[in-house]
Design an enzyme around this catalytic site. Structure first.
Site, PDB file in Angstrom:
ATOM      1  N   ASP A  55     -79.163 -20.986  48.896  1.00  0.00           N
ATOM      2  CA  ASP A  55     -80.336 -21.853  49.192  1.00  0.00           C
ATOM      3  C   ASP A  55     -78.267 -23.506  49.162  1.00  0.00           C
ATOM      4  O   ASP A  55     -77.970 -24.349  48.639  1.00  0.00           O
ATOM      5  CB  ASP A  55     -81.052 -22.779  47.422  1.00  0.00           C
ATOM      6  CG  ASP A  55     -81.115 -21.306  47.090  1.00  0.00           C
ATOM      7  OD1 ASP A  55     -81.801 -20.617  47.997  1.00  0.00           O
ATOM      8  OD2 ASP A  55     -82.805 -21.783  46.023  1.00  0.00           O
TER       9      ASP A  55
ATOM     10  N   SER B 207     -75.074 -30.044  40.281  1.00  0.00           N
ATOM     11  CA  SER B 207     -74.555 -28.961  40.636  1.00  0.00           C
ATOM     12  C   SER B 207     -76.017 -28.000  40.362  1.00  0.00           C
ATOM     13  O   SER B 207     -77.275 -27.649  39.960  1.00  0.00           O
ATOM     14  CB  SER B 207     -73.489 -28.184  39.634  1.00  0.00           C
ATOM     15  OG  SER B 207     -74.218 -27.726  38.555  1.00  0.00           O
ATOM     16  N   LYS B 208     -75.885 -26.418  41.450  1.00  0.00           N
ATOM     17  CA  LYS B 208     -77.141 -26.510  41.472  1.00  0.00           C
ATOM     18  C   LYS B 208     -77.384 -24.791  40.290  1.00  0.00           C
ATOM     19  O   LYS B 208     -79.141 -24.590  39.932  1.00  0.00           O
ATOM     20  CB  LYS B 208     -77.056 -24.790  42.705  1.00  0.00           C
ATOM     21  CG  LYS B 208     -77.483 -25.835  44.160  1.00  0.00           C
ATOM     22  CD  LYS B 208     -77.356 -24.432  45.110  1.00  0.00           C
ATOM     23  CE  LYS B 208     -75.696 -23.976  45.336  1.00  0.00           C
ATOM     24  NZ  LYS B 208     -76.692 -23.723  46.645  1.00  0.00           N
ATOM     25  N   ARG B 209     -76.900 -24.918  39.518  1.00  0.00           N
ATOM     26  CA  ARG B 209     -76.596 -23.776  37.855  1.00  0.00           C
ATOM     27  C   ARG B 209     -77.340 -25.245  37.192  1.00  0.00           C
ATOM     28  O   ARG B 209     -77.601 -24.289  36.742  1.00  0.00           O
ATOM     29  CB  ARG B 209     -74.804 -23.915  38.240  1.00  0.00           C
ATOM     30  CG  ARG B 209     -74.144 -22.965  39.064  1.00  0.00           C
ATOM     31  CD  ARG B 209     -73.185 -21.820  38.661  1.00  0.00           C
ATOM     32  NE  ARG B 209     -71.928 -23.458  37.787  1.00  0.00           N
ATOM     33  CZ  ARG B 209     -71.415 -23.883  38.774  1.00  0.00           C
ATOM     34  NH1 ARG B 209     -70.986 -22.847  40.143  1.00  0.00           N
ATOM     35  NH2 ARG B 209     -70.390 -24.409  38.519  1.00  0.00           N
ATOM     36  N   LYS B 210     -76.678 -26.514  37.355  1.00  0.00           N
ATOM     37  CA  LYS B 210     -76.867 -26.960  36.209  1.00  0.00           C
ATOM     38  C   LYS B 210     -78.879 -27.602  36.280  1.00  0.00           C
ATOM     39  O   LYS B 210     -79.276 -28.111  35.446  1.00  0.00           O
ATOM     40  CB  LYS B 210     -76.229 -27.609  35.419  1.00  0.00           C
ATOM     41  CG  LYS B 210     -75.098 -27.507  35.297  1.00  0.00           C
ATOM     42  CD  LYS B 210     -73.926 -28.123  34.363  1.00  0.00           C
ATOM     43  CE  LYS B 210     -72.513 -27.348  33.969  1.00  0.00           C
ATOM     44  NZ  LYS B 210     -71.736 -28.188  32.888  1.00  0.00           N
TER      45      LYS B 210
END
Length: 514
Positions: free
Chosen positions: A28, A264-267
């Site tokens: 994304d 970040s996209k992870r968090k």
């Protein structure tokens, strides 16, 4: 305004300045892509330049096929459109790095021939062991040049050999570490190690490809995140070795979470650019918000801060010297406020059309609504425009206007707040409304129509005056009957839109359930 335009590149490429954004299609799109695009585009438009979209897809291990289209869709949704790119073409085609592989090899061969680069046969395992040892002994990390000057046969006799070599640049001991930045002034970066510029799979690394592509596409200004400051000396060195004119650099501050960590996209789901569209944010509100993250508000006529502005207004006053180099906090509360302001500023027809996709996705309206349904939606939209902060909030408020009268679901919290006198209130209201004329016939001189003012007068006379109930409590049961919810659009206007028959049917249905 500070003059920062660079001379036009050789080859007479179009645009007084040429700027680019170069996302990697590895998932994304990151909100940082929009953030960088905004500042690139603002300067390009102000200077009469060109904005380029380049896809840096050399990381094949993380490549995702659908990601590129998401980049196109989300940037276009935001209005951050490009003059040259993979889908629109341009004088520097192709604009995907994977389609430019033949472009990079001559530059690598030249660097090898001039002794500016060398082949490295070290295996991944050997490099990992080297880094662990450096960290353990608290030495500076970086390649130890085991392969420098060695032939393939000589290197093969040493441990940790890989059959397929990479190519590394040979960074001299006296490499220039300082450079001028449009935002930060003179910057001193850490000393780089011998960076890989060509991977074992034949794809260039970012460091070589970005220099070659920016040169061949005539990029005059490189605007990117501050995490690339440490790489800039390597890039400037490659420009010098290859006899190329380097662009001007502007390193933007990184977007940060509330705890100051890099977003970040992870968090953080808000790091995904698609998330904002899903959550019902307006594109102009997000653009406004991203500009404010690293740039001061405009100044009003009396010196006050003006935080709400358009992209065109932002571009007109843009100056690199005003960019704040301190990493901004990504404050969603501020974005929510801006989104509400922009929603309220929309023309009612525009607001209605923006609601439609969300209502269709939630099943409130069909894919092909009738003219009657669209007319009703327009009326309802005018009631809720000042009451929502996200477009996703509309379905709950609009839904009751598009269900059958006997299908209105009364929410548990709405039923729970009904008091003992709810039945009496519903009976009095039903009797009062039943005596009102039907909907307006459109004939001049006809009797007073079924309008919000007439409905309000009748209900206040019957419930507030007639039953002696305070206005604060008088209309709760009626709101629940009409909408099934505790919170709804304005009651009298809602009744007018529903019409007399539907309004009375809903009042009687709730009364029957008590």
């Amino acid at each position: 305004m500070t003059e920062t335009s660079a001379p036009a590149p050789d080859g007479a490429l179009p645009g007084a300045v040429r700027l680019r954004v170069a996302p990697s299609p590895t998932g994304d799109p990151h909100v940082g892509t929009a953030y960088m695009s905004l500042f690139n585009l603002a300067f390009a438009r102000q200077q009469g330049g060109r904005f380029i979209l380049r896809i840096e897809d050399t990381d094949r291990a993380r490549f995702r096929e659908d990601s590129e289209q998401q980049v196109f869709d989300t940037l276009r949704w935001l209005g951050l459109t490009w003059d040259e790119g993979p889908d629109v073409g341009g004088p520097c085609e192709p604009y995907r790095q994977s389609e430019r592989l033949g472009t990079y090899r001559p530059y690598v061969d030249r660097l090898l021939a001039e002794g500016r680069a060398y082949r490295c046969w070290c295996s991944t395992a050997r490099l990992a062991e080297m880094r662990e040892e450096q960290q353990r002994s608290k030495q500076p990390t970086g390649y130890d040049r085991l392969c420098l000057g060695a032939t393939e046969d000589e290197r093969r006799r040493l441990p940790g050999f890989s059959e397929t070599p990479v190519v590394r640049m040979l960074v001299p001991d006296d490499v220039e570490l300082g450079f001028d930045d449009l935002i930060r002034g003179r910057v001193l970066a850490p000393r780089p190690d011998d960076q890989v510029i060509l991977k074992a799979d034949g794809f260039p690394t970012y460091h070589l490809a970005v220099v070659v592509d920016d040169h061949e596409m005539g990029v005059t200004h490189v605007v990117r995140g501050e995490e690339w400051i440490s790489s800039t000396p390597k890039h400037v060195l490659l420009y010098r070795w290859l006899g190329l004119e380097p662009p001007r650099f502007a390193h933007m501050p990184l977007l940060r979470n509330a705890d100051k960590s890099k977003i970040s996209k992870r968090k953080n789901p808000a790091a995904r650019l698609t998330w904002f569209r899903e959550q019902g944010y307006l594109p102009e509100a997000l653009v406004n918000f991203l500009a404010l993250l690293a740039y001061p508000p405009a100044e009003g006529a009396e010196g006050e801060d003006v935080e709400v502005f358009t992209f065109e207004e932002f571009s007109a006053r843009f100056d690199w010297s005003d960019v704040n180099p301190v990493g901004p906090i990504f404050d969603l509360k501020k974005l929510d406020w801006l989104n509400g302001v922009h929603i309220r500023a929309l023309d009612p027809g525009d607001f209605t059309s923006r609601l439609l996709p969300f209502l269709q996705a939630d099943g409130v309206l069909p894919a092909d609504p009738s003219l009657g349904e669209l007319a009703r939606l327009r009326s309802v939209a005018e009631l809720i425009q000042t009451r929502i902060g996200h477009l996703t909030e509309a379905s709950a408020l609009v839904g009751p206007f598009f269900v059958a009268d006997d299908a209105v679901e009364v929410a548990p919290d709405a039923r729970a707040q009904l008091t003992d006198d709810a039945a009496v209130v519903l009976d009095a209201a039903t009797a009062a409304l039943d005596g009102l004329p039907d909907e307006h016939t459109g004939i001049l001189g006809s009797d007073p129509s079924w309008t919000a003012p007439a409905i309000e007068v009748a209900l206040r006379d019957a419930v507030v005056t007639g039953l002696g109930i305070k206005p604060k409590f008088a209309f709760g049961p009626l709101r629940t009957a009409v909408s099934g919810a505790r919170v709804s659009p304005p009651l009298f206007e809602s009744m007018e839109i529903l019409g007399k028959a539907s309004t009375l049917a809903r009042l009687r249905a709730l009364r029957a359930s008590l």
